[in-house]
Design an enzyme around this catalytic site. Structure first.
Site, mmCIF file in Angstrom:
data_model
loop_
_atom_site.group_PDB
_atom_site.id
_atom_site.type_symbol
_atom_site.label_atom_id
_atom_site.label_comp_id
_atom_site.label_asym_id
_atom_site.label_seq_id
_atom_site.Cartn_x
_atom_site.Cartn_y
_atom_site.Cartn_z
ATOM 1 N N ARG A 67 18.694 -58.817 -5.251
ATOM 2 C CA ARG A 67 19.429 -59.050 -6.501
ATOM 3 C C ARG A 67 20.477 -60.153 -6.331
ATOM 4 O O ARG A 67 20.717 -60.943 -7.239
ATOM 5 C CB ARG A 67 20.089 -57.739 -6.960
ATOM 6 N N HIS A 199 12.249 -55.027 -10.120
ATOM 7 C CA HIS A 199 12.750 -53.697 -10.494
ATOM 8 C C HIS A 199 11.755 -52.601 -10.116
ATOM 9 O O HIS A 199 11.861 -51.487 -10.602
ATOM 10 C CB HIS A 199 13.081 -53.654 -11.991
#
Ligand code: HEM
Ligand SMILES: *[C@@H]1O[C@H](CO)[C@@H](O)[C@H](O)[C@H]1NC(C)=O
Ligand SMILES: CC(=O)N[C@H]1CO[C@H](CO)[C@@H](O)[C@@H]1O
Length: 331
Positions: A67, A199
């Site tokens: 991320r 994700h």
């Protein structure tokens, strides 16, 4: 057509031509897989060994690092600006203090890698390249694909808190907004769908999925949500409040696989921005269906899109360097 109408029609074309030419001049041409072959031949094995030992001790560090790279590249290009602390002299404010940035973690892993590299090849490997390599290793360590990382990025001399607040996608964005935002970085709708597969691992906090599971009117879930899934997540929020963490993918929360797309088809995507990728009936639905059935196709497209994301160039003309400490500019 009046000149001003022609101008307003041409402007986006010219803008995208400029953006494209920057990508080539500033990104592609200088980045190469062999960039450190002579100056730091051990770079890949050093990054890999630190990542392997840190992920073995705490798997959750892998999604955190992945991320970080996404947030770095989307804010003024992949230049490690996300790693900077406030400079203390008020020249700039850290991106870490921007709202969409909250809960970013993994800075200490990058620092650890950097200190090993400063020992083996002083003042050579940029923090931006460390992020690119560490993300690749993070994905591979969780069972995802590996790819050749293009190297040769430089680190910025400033952070941009304002850009961090405005240029990252919101978990409440609809498909149109997401596609438009990704296009600004030369990433198309297919890249958006493939990259969102990140994700497949990691977690989000209730504050980011509360409205989706309670409904924007507070009365039960949205239309595009499996009611039993909404109920489970309402319980998560009720028990833990805004900070209550839930896995993006319930089935294999720490395995980098294609289950994320199966969740979307089952209307069990966690964020609005996840679920938006599926259900509008267009070609993106077919892509989600394809990835849900064909893990190899997803792995291949994800790897390709990561290489593309890793080439988002910083604005031309900004001063750059190889930082000696990733959280501080030199001197
Ligand atoms: C499409 C637009 C995207 C939106 C709106 C979005 C938003 C978010 C949000 C809200 C969280 C949870 C933060 C928290 O509550 O702590 C999150 C987590 C995460 N995001 Fe995204 N994201 C997007 C795309 C991406 C992309 C392109 C990548 C990487 C290629 C990525 C990688 C991750 C990872 C790995 C996590 C889990 C972090 C952890 O568990 O520590 N995201 N994202
Ligand atoms: C998507 O969101 C934008 C603003 O973020 C809004 O202007 C637009 O109407 C929305 N599109 C749809 C189809 O809901
Ligand atoms: C890690 C970090 O700095 N998080 C901050 C994100 O933004 C919120 C509010 O904007 C701060 O309260 C957090 O400290």
């Amino acid at each position: 057509m009046s000149p001003s109408r022609i101008a307003s029609w041409l402007a986006p074309l010219i803008l995208s031509a400029v953006l494209l030419s920057c990508t080539v001049a500033n990104g592609d041409h200088r980045l190469s897989v062999s960039y450190y072959d002579k100056s730091c031949p051990s770079v890949q094995s050093i990054v890999q060994s630190v990542m392997a030992s840190r992920v073995a001790a705490d798997q959750a560090i892998a999604p955190a690092v992945l991320r970080l790279f996404f947030h770095d590249c989307f804010v003024n290009g992949c230049d490690a600006s996300v790693l900077l602390d406030d400079d203390g002299r008020h020249f700039f404010e850290s991106e870490k203090a921007a709202e969409p940035n909250d809960s970013l973690r993994g800075f200490d892993v990058i620092d650890e890698i950097k200190s090993h590299l400063e020992h083996s090849c002083p003042a050579t490997v940029s923090c931006a390249d460390i992020l690119a390599l560490a993300s690749r290793d993070a994905v591979a360590l969780l069972g995802g694909p590996a790819w050749n990382v293009q190297l040769g990025r430089k680190d910025s001399r400033a952070a941009d808190k304002y850009a961090a607040m405005t240029e990252l996608p919101s978990p409440k964005d609809n498909l149109t907004a997401l596609v438009q935002l990704f296009e600004r970085y030369g990433l198309d709708a297919k890249d958006l769908v493939a990259l969102s597969g990140a994700h497949s691992v990691g977690t989000a906090r209730c504050l980011h999925y509360r409205e989706r599971v309670y409904g924007y009117d507070g009365q039960g879930g949205a239309d595009d949500i499996d009611p039993s899934f909404a109920e489970i997540r309402r319980q998560t929020c009720q028990a833990g409040g805004d900070d209550a963490m839930a896995p993006f993918d319930e089935q294999t929360p720490m395995r980098f696989d294609n289950a994320y797309y199966k969740d979307l088809i089952a209307r069990r995507g966690l964020l609005t921005s996840d679920q938006e990728l599926y259900g509008c009936g267009g070609p993106l639905d077919h892509l989600v269906e394809r990835y849900s059935m064909d893990g190899e196709a997803f792995a291949k497209d994800f790897a390709k899109a990561m290489v593309k994301m890793g080439k988002i160039p910083p604005p031309p003309g900004k001063p750059v360097e190889v930082r000696l400490t990733c959280s501080k500019v030199n001197y």
